[in-house]
Write a protein that holds these residues in place. Structure first.
Motif, PDB file in Angstrom:
ATOM      1  N   UNK A   1     -27.115  -5.458  -3.475  1.00 22.20           N
ATOM      2  CA  UNK A   1     -28.133  -5.883  -2.508  1.00 22.20           C
ATOM      3  C   UNK A   1     -28.168  -7.398  -2.401  1.00 22.20           C
ATOM      4  N   UNK A   2     -28.054  -8.094  -3.541  1.00 20.01           N
ATOM      5  CA  UNK A   2     -28.036  -9.561  -3.516  1.00 20.01           C
ATOM      6  C   UNK A   2     -26.825 -10.064  -2.744  1.00 20.01           C
ATOM      7  N   UNK A   3     -25.709  -9.445  -2.961  1.00 12.85           N
ATOM      8  CA  UNK A   3     -24.492  -9.827  -2.233  1.00 12.85           C
ATOM      9  C   UNK A   3     -24.671  -9.585  -0.734  1.00 12.85           C
ATOM     10  N   UNK A   4     -25.239  -8.436  -0.364  1.00 14.54           N
ATOM     11  CA  UNK A   4     -25.398  -8.108   1.048  1.00 14.54           C
ATOM     12  C   UNK A   4     -26.369  -9.051   1.758  1.00 14.54           C
ATOM     13  N   UNK A   5     -27.387  -9.538   1.060  1.00 10.55           N
ATOM     14  CA  UNK A   5     -28.322 -10.487   1.685  1.00 10.55           C
ATOM     15  C   UNK A   5     -27.603 -11.759   2.109  1.00 10.55           C
ATOM     16  N   UNK A   6     -26.552 -12.130   1.370  1.00  9.68           N
ATOM     17  CA  UNK A   6     -25.798 -13.339   1.690  1.00  9.68           C
ATOM     18  C   UNK A   6     -24.985 -13.199   2.977  1.00  9.68           C
ATOM     19  N   UNK A   7     -24.885 -11.984   3.510  1.00 11.11           N
ATOM     20  CA  UNK A   7     -24.086 -11.755   4.712  1.00 11.11           C
ATOM     21  C   UNK A   7     -24.872 -12.023   5.991  1.00 11.11           C
TER      22      UNK A   7
ATOM     23  N   UNK B   1     -23.378 -19.478   2.923  1.00 11.05           N
ATOM     24  CA  UNK B   1     -23.736 -18.706   1.736  1.00 11.05           C
ATOM     25  C   UNK B   1     -23.489 -19.529   0.488  1.00 11.05           C
ATOM     26  N   UNK B   2     -24.147 -19.139  -0.609  1.00  7.96           N
ATOM     27  CA  UNK B   2     -23.852 -19.764  -1.900  1.00  7.96           C
ATOM     28  C   UNK B   2     -22.932 -18.880  -2.739  1.00  7.96           C
ATOM     29  N   UNK B   3     -22.629 -17.663  -2.242  1.00 11.80           N
ATOM     30  CA  UNK B   3     -21.730 -16.755  -2.955  1.00 11.80           C
ATOM     31  C   UNK B   3     -20.294 -17.185  -2.677  1.00 11.80           C
ATOM     32  N   UNK B   4     -19.625 -17.697  -3.706  1.00 14.63           N
ATOM     33  CA  UNK B   4     -18.290 -18.268  -3.501  1.00 14.63           C
ATOM     34  C   UNK B   4     -17.261 -17.229  -3.099  1.00 14.63           C
ATOM     35  N   UNK B   5     -17.476 -15.969  -3.479  1.00 14.75           N
ATOM     36  CA  UNK B   5     -16.524 -14.950  -3.054  1.00 14.75           C
ATOM     37  C   UNK B   5     -16.614 -14.723  -1.544  1.00 14.75           C
ATOM     38  N   UNK B   6     -17.813 -14.728  -1.015  1.00 13.73           N
ATOM     39  CA  UNK B   6     -17.975 -14.577   0.438  1.00 13.73           C
ATOM     40  C   UNK B   6     -17.401 -15.789   1.165  1.00 13.73           C
ATOM     41  N   UNK B   7     -17.631 -16.969   0.606  1.00 12.94           N
ATOM     42  CA  UNK B   7     -17.014 -18.171   1.192  1.00 12.94           C
ATOM     43  C   UNK B   7     -15.495 -18.041   1.204  1.00 12.94           C
ATOM     44  N   UNK B   8     -14.948 -17.532   0.115  1.00 17.17           N
ATOM     45  CA  UNK B   8     -13.496 -17.397  -0.003  1.00 17.17           C
ATOM     46  C   UNK B   8     -12.936 -16.395   0.992  1.00 17.17           C
ATOM     47  N   UNK B   9     -13.587 -15.249   1.144  1.00 17.81           N
ATOM     48  CA  UNK B   9     -13.024 -14.250   2.052  1.00 17.81           C
ATOM     49  C   UNK B   9     -13.180 -14.684   3.504  1.00 17.81           C
TER      50      UNK B   9
ATOM     51  N   UNK C   1      -4.751  -8.243   6.105  1.00 16.62           N
ATOM     52  CA  UNK C   1      -5.002  -8.334   4.662  1.00 16.62           C
ATOM     53  C   UNK C   1      -6.471  -8.392   4.273  1.00 16.62           C
ATOM     54  N   UNK C   2      -7.335  -8.992   5.095  1.00 14.42           N
ATOM     55  CA  UNK C   2      -8.733  -9.197   4.696  1.00 14.42           C
ATOM     56  C   UNK C   2      -9.653  -8.517   5.703  1.00 14.42           C
ATOM     57  N   UNK C   3     -10.479  -7.613   5.215  1.00 15.38           N
ATOM     58  CA  UNK C   3     -11.411  -6.892   6.074  1.00 15.38           C
ATOM     59  C   UNK C   3     -12.461  -7.842   6.642  1.00 15.38           C
ATOM     60  N   UNK C   4     -12.960  -7.521   7.810  1.00 15.44           N
ATOM     61  CA  UNK C   4     -14.044  -8.305   8.393  1.00 15.44           C
ATOM     62  C   UNK C   4     -15.242  -8.236   7.454  1.00 15.44           C
ATOM     63  N   UNK C   5     -15.834  -9.379   7.085  1.00 20.14           N
ATOM     64  CA  UNK C   5     -16.966  -9.368   6.150  1.00 20.14           C
ATOM     65  C   UNK C   5     -18.092  -8.459   6.636  1.00 20.14           C
ATOM     66  N   UNK C   6     -18.606  -7.636   5.735  1.00 22.58           N
ATOM     67  CA  UNK C   6     -19.662  -6.697   6.098  1.00 22.58           C
ATOM     68  C   UNK C   6     -20.506  -6.361   4.877  1.00 22.58           C
ATOM     69  N   UNK C   7     -21.663  -5.760   5.139  1.00 18.94           N
ATOM     70  CA  UNK C   7     -22.550  -5.350   4.063  1.00 18.94           C
ATOM     71  C   UNK C   7     -22.022  -4.062   3.437  1.00 18.94           C
TER      72      UNK C   7
END
Length: 550
Positions: free
Chosen positions: A424-430, A435-443, A456-462
């Protein structure tokens, strides 16, 4: 029997070395303990990735690469810090970078090797500019994967076999290097009984009779220790924590390290024993070829990586970023497995499996099948693991997923509320473009590269939105793979003794030499450099022997 040269090991580096020597008109004996079905060794099973710098494939995709940038990445990853043991490894690294940025592609292209047009981005690092990782995509997949990189060297060897310059002696296990007055003058050992074992399968070790062959030069190209878990644990570095109690094997059992001990007994110096390369994203093969057969997932960057207790790994331990950094983090947990959690949308686009047999479209050079990867659904080999493998849990709800995870491990370690809180915390960053979530920044950053965006990389989603499911959990095992240390060699591939002087008549190449110098990679590899390291060191040693025999 007397030859000009003997090559011990018929893997990729051995084939390259033998072909180069025979090209000069010299007679070569090529020996291997396995049956002829395993000619080409581990390379045949590989995904066929090669590290190239500033290639036409990169330029067509808008990738700006250079030898200077590649050198920055290599040295930042290698972390050479041993003045003595790294002395030759550093020099081999410089030579290999020249090769990768220079004639490597044209040399292979001239032998018929072609490349898939989309360059992969492996080992992304996640640290500072001078730290570990590839700053740009450099992973060039051979069209035809591992068999296609073996094929041109096998053709060269077969041609010389036909003209009498190469004799292939399979089922010949070298037990001793013959040394006379400090000079290696040949090999002796055991001829094993004939075997009808298929490629990669375990073969009999029953001895039929003995042999001894004489030569002016012997090249050891017998590989590393990845199939010998006792040796892996014996050499396991303290910096990575305790060795795992349970590992899968990413290489056949014949990768046993025997010839390293044989060469050491003859005076060869082994350095950097504690440097090794093992993967953390392993699946137990539902259709194994060798014992304890592990298949590595080649993941995109979106899956959430959790330890065995369900805690998200800290940055930058994201899928595809830092193999050994993640291995170190996982060993500190005290468990031999971890988890990916992802969605159906992620697995359809981001999951690939390493190995020629797991990529029938690329291995079979089928454009139609490659294009089918963009269709809905997971790739067929991935779907087979989902249907038949023991490491997947697929569920429509998070409650069902966590229940399945705990049932799979019979541990009860994973807590539903802990998983829910993190997802849920990860999904709020979407909800924002920032974002402060470095994995989301990276993808999100990865999708700026056209190769990642389209295949190779899926469209970012919750992850918890029902339309993106079902949810998938994958249990990941450690998979043994490569030896990064080995016999120390000079830039001609000559094996050095304990005093640092070359042992007359003895050479080494491939994984047995740490891919050159006793450790061309230092502590970490940039991927695509193992096959290339076999080719470069095998070619170098073969040419050096040919020159010495003139």
């Amino acid at each position: 029997m007397k030859y000009d040269a003997i090559v011990v090991g018929a893997g990729l580096s051995g084939l390259a070395a033998a072909a180069e020597i025979a090209d000069s008109g010299k007679r070569v004996a090529l020996l291997d303990q396995e049956p002829e079905s395993s000619l080409g060794g581990q390379a045949w099973w590989s995904f066929g990735g090669l590290f190239l710098v500033d290639s036409p494939e990169q330029r067509r995709l808008g990738i700006k690469d250079s030898k200077e940038l590649a050198r920055q990445d290599w040295m930042g990853s290698a972390g050479f810090d041993r003045a003595d043991e790294d002395h030759w490894g550093r020099q081999w690294a410089e030579a290999y970078l020249d090769f990768a940025a220079g004639e490597k592609r044209s040399w292979l292209h001239g032998m018929g090797v072609r490349f898939f047009p989309v360059v992969g981005w492996a080992e992304r690092g996640g640290y500072l500019a001078e730290g570990h990782g590839n700053s740009v995509p450099r992973f060039h997949i051979v069209w035809g994967t591992g068999p296609a990189i073996v094929a041109p060297f096998e053709r060269r060897v077969r041609a010389h076999q036909a003209n009498g310059l190469i004799e292939l002696h399979m089922r010949h296990r070298v037990d001793r290097l013959v040394v006379s007055n400090g000079v290696v003058t040949g090999v002796s050992g055991s001829i094993l009984v004939p075997s009808d074992a298929e490629r990669g399968e375990a073969s009999s070790r029953e001895i039929a009779r003995e042999f001894e062959y004489e030569a002016s030069a012997v090249i050891v190209t017998s590989g590393g220790i990845g199939g010998n878990h006792d040796l892996v644990r014996q050499n396991w570095p303290e910096r990575l924590g305790d060795p795992p109690r349970h590992m899968l094997s990413g290489v056949p059992a014949y990768v046993d390290g025997r010839m390293l001990a044989v060469a050491e007994e003859a005076g060869g110096r082994i350095v950097n024993r504690d440097r090794m390369w093992h993967y953390t994203e392993g699946l137990k093969n539902w259709n194994p070829i060798w014992a304890n057969h592990g298949i590595r997932i080649l993941p995109g960057p979106s899956s959430i990586w959790l330890d065995a207790q369900g805690n998200r790994l800290p940055a930058p331990n994201f899928p595809g970023f830092d193999t050994l950094g993640t291995l170190e983090a996982l060993r500190k947990t005290g468990y031999d497995y971890s988890w990916f959690i992802l969605t159906q949308k992620m697995i359809e686009k981001e999951f690939a499996l390493s190995g020629s047999e797991q990529n029938p479209d690329l291995t079979g050079k089928s454009i139609r099948k490659v294009l089918s990867r963009v269709l809905p659904g997971a790739p067929a080999p991935v779907q087979a693991f989902m249907d038949k493998g023991e490491d997947f849990v697929v569920a429509n709800t998070l409650e069902e997923l966590v229940t399945g995870m705990n049932e799979l491990t019979a541990s009860g370690l994973v807590d539903l509320q802990t998983i829910r809180r993190q997802l849920e915390a990860r999904d709020r960053e979407m909800d924002n473009a920032f974002t402060k979530d470095l994995q989301i920044t990276a993808l999100r950053g990865a999708r700026h590269y056209i190769g990642d965006k389209f295949i190779r990389v899926a469209k970012p989603h919750k992850m918890l939105e029902p339309g993106n499911g079902p949810l998938i959990a994958v249990r990941l095992h450690i998979v043994s793979r490569k030896t990064l240390g080995g016999l120390q060699t000079d830039l001609s591939g000559r094996v050095l003794g304990l005093t640092g002087e070359p042992i007359a008549g003895l050479y080494a190449a491939g994984e047995a030499s740490g891919f050159g110098g006793g450790g061309v990679h230092g502590y970490r590899a940039l991927e695509g450099t193992f096959l290339g390291g076999c080719l470069f060191s095998g070619r170098t040693a073969g040419r050096a022997v040919a020159a010495a025999l003139k």
